[in-house]
Design a protein around this motif. Structure first.
Motif, PDB file in Angstrom:
ATOM      1  N   GLY A   1     -87.131  88.118 -54.964  1.00 27.37           N
ATOM      2  CA  GLY A   1     -85.881  87.806 -56.899  1.00 27.37           C
ATOM      3  C   GLY A   1     -85.820  89.236 -56.838  1.00 27.37           C
ATOM      4  N   MET A   2     -86.935  90.123 -56.969  1.00 30.28           N
ATOM      5  CA  MET A   2     -85.650  91.132 -57.570  1.00 30.28           C
ATOM      6  C   MET A   2     -85.343  92.165 -56.847  1.00 30.28           C
ATOM      7  N   ILE A   3     -85.153  91.912 -55.139  1.00 31.31           N
ATOM      8  CA  ILE A   3     -84.191  92.730 -54.783  1.00 31.31           C
ATOM      9  C   ILE A   3     -82.313  91.898 -54.908  1.00 31.31           C
ATOM     10  N   LEU A   4     -82.688  90.147 -54.672  1.00 34.18           N
ATOM     11  CA  LEU A   4     -82.170  89.423 -54.495  1.00 34.18           C
ATOM     12  C   LEU A   4     -81.086  90.275 -56.232  1.00 34.18           C
ATOM     13  N   VAL A   5     -81.648  89.907 -56.899  1.00 34.21           N
ATOM     14  CA  VAL A   5     -80.719  90.124 -58.615  1.00 34.21           C
ATOM     15  C   VAL A   5     -80.235  91.513 -58.406  1.00 34.21           C
ATOM     16  N   LEU A   6     -80.845  92.691 -57.669  1.00 36.96           N
ATOM     17  CA  LEU A   6     -80.006  93.788 -57.972  1.00 36.96           C
ATOM     18  C   LEU A   6     -79.170  93.727 -57.262  1.00 36.96           C
ATOM     19  N   GLN A   7     -79.093  93.520 -55.674  1.00 36.94           N
ATOM     20  CA  GLN A   7     -78.200  93.862 -54.955  1.00 36.94           C
ATOM     21  C   GLN A   7     -77.081  92.775 -55.454  1.00 36.94           C
ATOM     22  N   VAL A   8     -77.295  91.469 -56.164  1.00 37.67           N
ATOM     23  CA  VAL A   8     -76.315  90.728 -56.421  1.00 37.67           C
ATOM     24  C   VAL A   8     -74.719  92.023 -57.448  1.00 37.67           C
TER      25      VAL A   8
END
Length: 278
Positions: A81-88
């Motif tokens: 979740g953290m990776i996805l939010v930062l990537q977006v």
């Protein structure tokens, strides 16, 4: 073309698709079968997909008791979740700038994005590990998330999607007095959900299944991701309790299957639209 020929063609396509589906599902079917067998039946000379003695309850009980399965799943959710939010958050503005804004460095940035797609995490693993060790952030969520907070693949995917969006929509928003950040937040993002969903599937699957990087930076089981937790499980069992190991593997892979089934329509739509040219 006659009706009979069309029927034969449909049956041939159905048979081909069914064969492909069976090949893809075969490992999962075998894993489901093994998760319900006793140890003696797993190593029996005869092969049977249906267990003679249903041992699902015992194997799944072992999977939950011998490692902290809820903790592994929670770590996977937090990290992905953290990776996805930062990537977006990083990729959407970058892709919008390259797709809809005119500036001299656009071509250079596009070349850097394409170059970044060629660099695997394995090439940067050693310097990243040394840096994280000196910063004393190993065995933490930060060490698991930081290297993947910028995704060049996300930038490239969103770039293709934003190029297909009409420029008149952007010009109308500017005439209404919106800032560029306002356009991104109120115009681009609401229309980019298919692309975001498609990328989310790629990102979550990749990082949920990732073993290479967690194996390097995590030695504390409290921060173990699902694949790394399977290694801890196997070490605890000396690698011989394959029924329980397959049960644990089923538990870890089930969330990915459910997420994809729920988001498959948006996933296909996002992949299709990113292939359009504006």
């Amino acid at each position: 073309m006659t009706t009979q020929t069309m029927t034969i063609g449909r049956l041939a396509r159905l048979a081909l698709l069914s064969l492909g589906a069976l090949l893809v599902l075969a490992p999962y079917i075998f894993m489901l079968s093994t998760a319900g067998k006793t140890q003696s039946e797993i190593f029996a000379s005869s092969l049977s997909l249906i267990p003679h003695t249903w041992n699902y309850l015992a194997n799944f009980t072992k999977a939950f008791t011998r490692v902290s399965m809820p903790m592994l799943l929670w770590n996977g959710v937090v990290v992905c979740g953290m990776i996805l939010v930062l990537q977006v958050l990083v990729a959407v503005p970058c892709a919008y700038a390259m797709a809809k804004m005119k500036f001299r460095a656009a071509r250079v940035m596009m070349a850097l994005v394409m170059l970044g797609l060629l660099v695997p995490i394995h090439a940067t693993a050693l310097p990243l590990y040394v840096a994280f060790d000196r910063l004393s952030i190993l065995n933490s969520y930060l060490a698991l998330v930081a290297p993947f907070s910028i995704s060049v693949f996300a930038i490239f995917l969103f770039l293709q999607f934003f190029r297909a969006m009409p420029d008149d929509l952007i010009h109308a928003a500017r005439l209404d007095g919106m800032s560029e950040l306002g356009i991104v937040a109120r115009v681009i993002v609401p229309n980019a959900w298919p692309a975001v969903t498609a990328f989310a599937i790629f990102s979550v699957v990749a990082h949920w299944n990732d073993l290479f990087w967690p194996l390097i930076v995590v030695t504390n089981q409290a921060y173990a991701t699902p694949p790394l937790g399977l290694l801890f499980f196997r070490a605890a069992e000396a690698g011989d309790d394959y029924g329980a190991l397959m049960a644990a593997t089923l538990i870890i892979t089930l969330p990915l299957v459910l997420v994809f089934l729920l988001a498959q329509k948006s996933f296909v739509e996002g992949i299709t639209m990113t292939g359009l040219k504006g």
